[in-house]
Write a protein that holds these residues in place. Structure first.
Motif, PDB file in Angstrom:
ATOM      1  N   GLU A 116      62.663 -22.194  85.772  1.00 13.87           N
ATOM      2  CA  GLU A 116      63.562 -23.092  86.504  1.00 13.87           C
ATOM      3  C   GLU A 116      64.782 -23.435  85.657  1.00 13.87           C
ATOM      4  OE1 GLU A 116      63.560 -24.296  89.498  1.00 13.87           O
ATOM      5  OE2 GLU A 116      61.610 -23.650  90.279  1.00 13.87           O
ATOM      6  N   GLY A 120      68.743 -22.346  86.502  1.00 13.42           N
ATOM      7  CA  GLY A 120      69.797 -23.336  86.650  1.00 13.42           C
ATOM      8  C   GLY A 120      70.922 -23.169  85.642  1.00 13.42           C
ATOM      9  N   ASN A 123      72.826 -19.320  86.426  1.00 15.65           N
ATOM     10  CA  ASN A 123      73.447 -19.017  87.719  1.00 15.65           C
ATOM     11  C   ASN A 123      74.943 -19.301  87.649  1.00 15.65           C
ATOM     12  OD1 ASN A 123      73.502 -18.222  90.436  1.00 15.65           O
ATOM     13  ND2 ASN A 123      73.342 -20.332  91.119  1.00 15.65           N
ATOM     14  N   ARG A 135      68.455 -16.549  90.528  1.00 14.38           N
ATOM     15  CA  ARG A 135      67.669 -17.462  91.369  1.00 14.38           C
ATOM     16  C   ARG A 135      66.179 -17.181  91.178  1.00 14.38           C
ATOM     17  NH1 ARG A 135      69.796 -13.881  95.358  1.00 14.38           N
ATOM     18  NH2 ARG A 135      68.182 -12.641  96.374  1.00 14.38           N
TER      19      ARG A 135
END
Length: 222
Positions: A116, A120, A123, A135
């Motif tokens: 995760e 973040g 991207n 993603r």
């Protein structure tokens, strides 16, 4: 004011204070020992408390990486993304014929939280004039054959060697005649294009055995 008047005034004040205290005790809201309910019953029945929902923990560890620049392949991706955490597997989509990159790939981490954070942070990250598209892929969307053969190194096809063998192979007389006929036809088309363009140019003659085989001679029985 005499002593009798003062005593009468004190009695009246005590009566007023007592009556006020009684009125306030009647207006006081009784304390509710039960916890407050979020849902009140429509018609009878006890009040219900809303269930406590725990946040859903993500178990996704696979990331999609799009818009990969030229030269940023498996080794470079693994070395770059190791700064976030332990990388398990990396795969770059490649062309089956040429082995060239299709500019997208996949990476898998050991920890879902690391995945995760990496998604973040990376991207829309500008890398070698390419905006990376990163993603998280849900576990149910990961195809079973995604990591099939991800460790195998693709060896590109040497088309030069293949064409060399095709050109230098031994041909039969019939195959050689067909090849020469194709060369002659291409030369004739080239001459016609030159004449149609109005260019005065004398094309050199082809050197080679382009003559047909002699016809079979039939001898008389006499």
């Amino acid at each position: 004011m005499g002593a009798k008047a003062k005593k009468a005034l004190k009695k009246n004040m005590k009566k007023i204070s007592a009556s006020a205290a009684a009125a306030s005790s009647q207006l006081a809201v009784p304390k509710n020992t039960k916890p407050s309910a979020d849902f009140l019953p429509l018609a009878g029945g006890p009040a219900r408390k809303a269930p406590v929902t725990k946040p859903i923990e993500s178990k996704a560890t696979v990331l999609y990486i799009g818009r990969l620049p030229h030269g940023f392949y498996e080794t470079e991706i693994e070395a770059f993304f190791t700064q976030f955490g332990t990388v398990k597997r990396v795969r770059v989509a490649r062309n089956k014929k040429t082995g060239k990159s299709k500019h997208f790939g996949f990476i898998q981490f050991e920890d879902p939280e690391v995945a995760e954070i990496a998604a973040g942070a990376m991207n829309d990250y500008l890398l070698l004039e390419h905006m990376l598209q990163v993603r998280v892929i849900a576990p149910e969307d990961v195809k079973p054959n995604l990591w099939k053969g991800f460790k195998s190194q693709y060896k590109p096809v040497d088309w030069v060697q293949i064409e060399r063998k095709q050109h230098n192979k031994e041909r039969t007389l019939e195959e050689h005649r067909k090849m020469l006929n194709k060369v002659v036809k291409r030369d004739q088309k080239r001459r016609k294009r030159i004449e149609a363009a109005g260019i005065d140019y004398q094309c050199p003659e082809l050197v080679g055995n382009t003559q047909p085989l002699p016809k079979k001679i039939k001898f008389s029985e006499d």
